[in-house]
Write an enzyme that holds these catalytic residues in place. Structure first.
Site, PDB file in Angstrom:
ATOM      1  CG  ASN A  40     -29.678 -91.116 -31.794  1.00  0.00           C
ATOM      2  OD1 ASN A  40     -30.321 -90.706 -32.512  1.00  0.00           O
ATOM      3  ND2 ASN A  40     -28.513 -92.069 -33.052  1.00  0.00           N
ATOM      4  CE  LYS A  78     -29.930 -95.578 -33.173  1.00  0.00           C
ATOM      5  NZ  LYS A  78     -29.026 -96.537 -33.741  1.00  0.00           N
ATOM      6  CG  HIS A 109     -26.654 -92.435 -36.117  1.00  0.00           C
ATOM      7  ND1 HIS A 109     -26.135 -93.467 -36.967  1.00  0.00           N
ATOM      8  CD2 HIS A 109     -25.451 -92.047 -34.754  1.00  0.00           C
ATOM      9  CE1 HIS A 109     -26.458 -94.123 -34.862  1.00  0.00           C
ATOM     10  NE2 HIS A 109     -26.204 -93.595 -34.508  1.00  0.00           N
ATOM     11  CD  GLU A 122     -28.929 -96.553 -36.749  1.00  0.00           C
ATOM     12  OE1 GLU A 122     -29.937 -95.330 -36.647  1.00  0.00           O
ATOM     13  OE2 GLU A 122     -28.649 -96.953 -35.637  1.00  0.00           O
ATOM     14  CD  GLU A 172     -22.486 -93.587 -31.814  1.00  0.00           C
ATOM     15  OE1 GLU A 172     -23.004 -93.570 -31.329  1.00  0.00           O
ATOM     16  OE2 GLU A 172     -23.179 -93.629 -33.230  1.00  0.00           O
ATOM     17  N   GLY A 211     -26.618-100.782 -31.198  1.00  0.00           N
ATOM     18  CA  GLY A 211     -27.938-101.862 -30.932  1.00  0.00           C
ATOM     19  C   GLY A 211     -27.762-103.695 -30.856  1.00  0.00           C
ATOM     20  CB  SER A 258     -23.954-101.717 -27.078  1.00  0.00           C
ATOM     21  OG  SER A 258     -25.161-102.425 -27.844  1.00  0.00           O
TER      22      SER A 258
HETATM   23  P1  PGA Z   1     -27.214 -98.230 -29.622  1.00  0.00           P
HETATM   24  O1  PGA Z   1     -26.964 -96.738 -29.985  1.00  0.00           O
HETATM   25  O2  PGA Z   1     -26.827 -97.766 -28.196  1.00  0.00           O
HETATM   26  O3  PGA Z   1     -28.155 -98.569 -29.406  1.00  0.00           O
HETATM   27  O4  PGA Z   1     -25.916 -99.095 -29.056  1.00  0.00           O
HETATM   28  C1  PGA Z   1     -26.468 -95.614 -30.172  1.00  0.00           C
HETATM   29  C2  PGA Z   1     -26.382 -94.836 -31.188  1.00  0.00           C
HETATM   30  O5  PGA Z   1     -26.961 -95.634 -32.180  1.00  0.00           O
HETATM   31  O6  PGA Z   1     -26.111 -93.811 -31.226  1.00  0.00           O
END
Ligand code: PGA
Length: 296
Positions: free
Chosen positions: A43, A45, A135, A137, A207, A213, A253
């Site tokens: 992803n 983003k 997601h 976010e 997740e 992140g 992560s």
């Molecule tokens: P990350 O993000 O690997 O940077 O923690 C995962 C995600 O939001 O899909």
């Protein structure tokens, strides 16, 4: 020569590595085959303009090609920003890449006066196989409700794009110990009204928001606990045959050095990778998680 693409790893490894790598390899059945095709998803983003995106995808494809990656054994997909998708499609078609791609969101509507939104029909037309739905976010920054996300899941299927439904709890809920209930509630709402065929095709990504992140990774056993609970819930809703087919991912992560341990868990069929998917060498390492098991 890799025959079916599912039972090749043992035969291609030196004998002395087999017991170390697959002896306790619980993702697989006893003969070393995966229960479901592993799915490694990147992803991006809101990173990578369309020029940067092409460069990243080219580097990823070269790295995996050098490593003779077998895409039929471990599926790879990227989720670039919308503005990159046409370029990605052109590169994938022109170079005959076996990397799938998808959107990071879609509208619950098919067309009309929805300024700024993207229809599943447009994604399908661009060759998107998948689309992320819900997601964290999107849930937090855009206040997307479970009802809207259920409508988006259905819109994706209506347009022939497979939704990757994201679920997972925040830190407070994890600390309160109600993370399984919370996540299953999101799941039930997201899949309401799906047919058995759709539920089998669906991908669900667990997740935990506190691990996205942040560098905090849920342990492999946390990922397994939730993925097992999700599979059990899918079995209740759609039956055992369906639940045995739905692919479940872990995200938060994920890096090359932790992917193998997470993917070793029986109910974890793949990973959804954010930050590390922007580095082609690191992402390729995650795709090649089986080779790290040798080095473990
Ligand atoms: P990350 O993000 O690997 O940077 O923690 C995962 C995600 O939001 O899909």
């Amino acid at each position: 020569m890799q025959s079916s693409g599912r039972q090749v790893a043992r035969g291609s490894l030196p004998a002395e590595h087999i017991s170390r790598t697959f002896g306790d390899y619980v993702t697989t059945s006893a003969n070393g085959a995966f229960d479901r095709t592993p799915f490694i998803a990147g992803n991006w983003k809101m990173n990578m303009d369309h020029v940067q995106g092409i460069t990243l995808l080219q580097k990823l494809a070269w790295t995996l090609s050098d490593a003779k990656h077998d895409y039929s054994r471990v599926e790879v997909a990227v989720f670039p920003p919308f503005t990159d998708l046409r370029g990605v499609q052109t590169l994938v078609q022109g170079d005959d890449l076996h990397i799938a791609y998808g959107g990071q969101d879609l509208s619950q509507f098919d067309s009309g006066a929805y300024t700024g939104d993207i229809s599943g029909q447009f994604l399908n037309k661009l060759g998107c196989k998948y689309v992320l739905v819900g997601h964290s976010e999107r849930r937090t920054i855009h206040n997307e409700s479970d009802e809207v996300l259920n409508a988006k899941v259905k819109a994706a299927f209506r347009h022939g794009v497979v939704p990757v439904l994201c679920v997972g709890e925040g830190l407070e809920i994890r600390q309160a110990g109600t993370h399984v209930d919370h996540t299953l509630q999101q799941l039930r709402a997201g899949v309401a009204g799906l047919t058995n065929e759709q539920a089998a095709e669906l991908v669900v990504a667990y997740e935990p928001v506190w691990a996205i992140g942040t560098g905090e990774v849920a342990g492999p056993e946390d990922a397994q606990e939730m993925c097992a609970a999700i599979r059990a819930e899918l079995e209740t809703l759609f039956g055992a045959d369906v639940a045995a087919k739905t692919r479940l991912l872990y995200g938060g992560s994920v890096k090359g050095n932790n992917a193998g341990a997470i993917l070793r868990e029986r109910d974890v069929d793949g990973v959804l990778v954010g930050g590390a998917s922007l580095d082609p060498a690191e992402f390729a390492n995650i795709v090649r998680f089986e080779s790290h098991l040798v080095a473990d």
